[in-house]
Write a protein that holds these residues in place. Structure first.
Motif, PDB file in Angstrom:
ATOM      1  N   LYS A   6       1.096  10.899 -10.930  1.00  0.00           N
ATOM      2  CA  LYS A   6       0.182  12.028 -11.148  1.00  0.00           C
ATOM      3  C   LYS A   6       0.936  13.326 -11.408  1.00  0.00           C
ATOM      4  N   ALA A   7       2.139  13.418 -10.835  1.00  0.00           N
ATOM      5  CA  ALA A   7       2.949  14.627 -11.008  1.00  0.00           C
ATOM      6  C   ALA A   7       3.869  14.540 -12.223  1.00  0.00           C
ATOM      7  N   GLY A   8       3.760  13.437 -12.974  1.00  0.00           N
ATOM      8  CA  GLY A   8       4.591  13.252 -14.158  1.00  0.00           C
ATOM      9  C   GLY A   8       6.029  12.886 -13.825  1.00  0.00           C
ATOM     10  N   GLN A   9       6.264  12.421 -12.612  1.00  0.00           N
ATOM     11  CA  GLN A   9       7.614  12.051 -12.162  1.00  0.00           C
ATOM     12  C   GLN A   9       7.844  10.558 -12.425  1.00  0.00           C
ATOM     13  N   TRP A  10       7.936  10.210 -13.715  1.00  0.00           N
ATOM     14  CA  TRP A  10       8.002   8.788 -14.063  1.00  0.00           C
ATOM     15  C   TRP A  10       9.308   8.132 -13.596  1.00  0.00           C
ATOM     16  N   GLN A  11      10.398   8.877 -13.594  1.00  0.00           N
ATOM     17  CA  GLN A  11      11.680   8.300 -13.154  1.00  0.00           C
ATOM     18  C   GLN A  11      11.657   7.944 -11.670  1.00  0.00           C
ATOM     19  N   LYS A  12      11.065   8.844 -10.863  1.00  0.00           N
ATOM     20  CA  LYS A  12      10.942   8.574  -9.427  1.00  0.00           C
ATOM     21  C   LYS A  12       9.986   7.406  -9.190  1.00  0.00           C
ATOM     22  N   ALA A  13       8.923   7.341  -9.988  1.00  0.00           N
ATOM     23  CA  ALA A  13       7.965   6.241  -9.861  1.00  0.00           C
ATOM     24  C   ALA A  13       8.654   4.899 -10.091  1.00  0.00           C
ATOM     25  N   PHE A  14       9.497   4.823 -11.134  1.00  0.00           N
ATOM     26  CA  PHE A  14      10.204   3.571 -11.439  1.00  0.00           C
ATOM     27  C   PHE A  14      11.297   3.266 -10.418  1.00  0.00           C
ATOM     28  N   ALA A  15      11.931   4.310  -9.894  1.00  0.00           N
ATOM     29  CA  ALA A  15      12.948   4.106  -8.857  1.00  0.00           C
ATOM     30  C   ALA A  15      12.317   3.500  -7.607  1.00  0.00           C
TER      31      ALA A  15
ATOM     32  N   TYR B 224       0.860  -1.283 -10.756  1.00  0.00           N
ATOM     33  CA  TYR B 224       1.117  -1.371 -12.200  1.00  0.00           C
ATOM     34  C   TYR B 224       0.330  -0.311 -12.986  1.00  0.00           C
ATOM     35  N   SER B 225      -0.899  -0.066 -12.572  1.00  0.00           N
ATOM     36  CA  SER B 225      -1.713   0.968 -13.242  1.00  0.00           C
ATOM     37  C   SER B 225      -1.066   2.337 -13.086  1.00  0.00           C
ATOM     38  N   ALA B 226      -0.525   2.600 -11.885  1.00  0.00           N
ATOM     39  CA  ALA B 226       0.141   3.882 -11.625  1.00  0.00           C
ATOM     40  C   ALA B 226       1.406   4.024 -12.466  1.00  0.00           C
ATOM     41  N   LEU B 227       2.160   2.924 -12.595  1.00  0.00           N
ATOM     42  CA  LEU B 227       3.387   2.949 -13.404  1.00  0.00           C
ATOM     43  C   LEU B 227       3.072   3.201 -14.878  1.00  0.00           C
TER      44      LEU B 227
ATOM     45  N   ILE C 211       0.847  -1.208   0.000  1.00  0.00           N
ATOM     46  CA  ILE C 211       0.000   0.000   0.000  1.00  0.00           C
ATOM     47  C   ILE C 211       0.881   1.256   0.000  1.00  0.00           C
ATOM     48  N   THR C 212       1.955   1.231   0.798  1.00  0.00           N
ATOM     49  CA  THR C 212       2.890   2.372   0.850  1.00  0.00           C
ATOM     50  C   THR C 212       3.414   2.696  -0.549  1.00  0.00           C
ATOM     51  N   PHE C 213       3.952   1.662  -1.204  1.00  0.00           N
ATOM     52  CA  PHE C 213       4.555   1.870  -2.533  1.00  0.00           C
ATOM     53  C   PHE C 213       3.506   2.213  -3.587  1.00  0.00           C
TER      54      PHE C 213
END
Length: 238
Positions: free
Chosen positions: A189-198, A217-220, A178-180
């Motif tokens: 949502k903020a368009g921070q795809w690199q941070k999302a993948f990290a 996975y939906s968020a990624l 849930i945290t992740f």
């Protein structure tokens, strides 16, 4: 009364509100006097069944019987309000009854209140509660942090969500799926795809027992879409 308390508690654990109410009615017909434990179990049964109105009526009946609600009763009522989307009612019972009259709120109280405010996108109120919690020296747990991080995700506060994640790990708490999920969604949502993948990489490599779910996975995929990273999105299906 002890026998009825045990039976009502059993019905509560099974999520059977109808049976809990039947037993309570039977107890009253027999001329027995319900105690704090009886009422607390019944309010908890209402909370689990998603009946905040019934929970509120039972809580009121408890007070009318001259009984002082304990922390279990308050937590059950606040959680019932949280589940029912009644954040203002949850805050009202906390501010006007629990704080001035007692008992002292605990980590469950604060986690439910923060979650209630988070669901209503009241992130400033959620953080005010978190500050109050620290002032009272109530130690937050992973559920508290999850509620706050989810609040940040709903309120578009991805940087605050990351700060909370770092604070959580510094405290030696173990982040959950849930945290992740909430963190990755906040970054997406903020368009921070690199941070999302990290964060996704961190969850899969370094956190035992954390398994990505459909929300993660939906968020990624959403992060990839916002960042124009369609190849990254395709890799997730491999």
């Amino acid at each position: 009364v002890v026998t009825y308390n045990a039976a009502i508690s059993a019905a509560e654990r099974m999520g059977n509100l109808t049976e809990a109410l039947r037993l309570f009615g039977e107890l009253k017909k027999r001329g027995l006097t319900p105690d704090v434990i009886t009422y607390s179990a019944l309010i908890s049964a209402c909370e689990k069944a998603g009946h905040w109105q019934t929970a509120a009526r039972v809580f009121e009946a408890m007070q009318n019987d001259g009984l002082e609600p304990n922390v279990v009763a308050y937590n059950a009522l606040i959680s019932a309000y949280e589940k029912g989307g009644q954040w203002q009612r949850a805050l009202d019972v906390f501010v006007t009854k629990m704080v001035p009259l007692g008992p002292s709120p605990d980590v469950i109280t604060y986690s439910a209140l923060i979650s209630a405010c988070g669901k209503a996108k009241q992130w400033k109120k959620a953080f005010a509660l978190f500050a109050d919690m620290k002032r009272r020296h109530v130690e937050p747990n992973v559920y508290t942090y999850n509620a706050l991080i989810s609040t940040c995700e709903k309120g578009g506060q991805w940087q605050k969500a990351l700060q909370l994640f770092h604070e959580l790990t510094r405290r030696g708490l173990t982040p959950s799926t849930i945290t992740f999920g909430a963190l990755i969604s906040a970054c997406a949502k903020a368009g921070q795809w690199q941070k999302a993948f990290a964060l996704f990489d961190h969850s899969q490599r370094r956190c035992v027992g954390v398994k990505a779910d459909i929300i993660t996975y939906s968020a990624l995929i959403s992060a990839c879409e916002k960042g124009g990273q369609w190849e990254k999105a395709l890799e997730l299906f491999d």
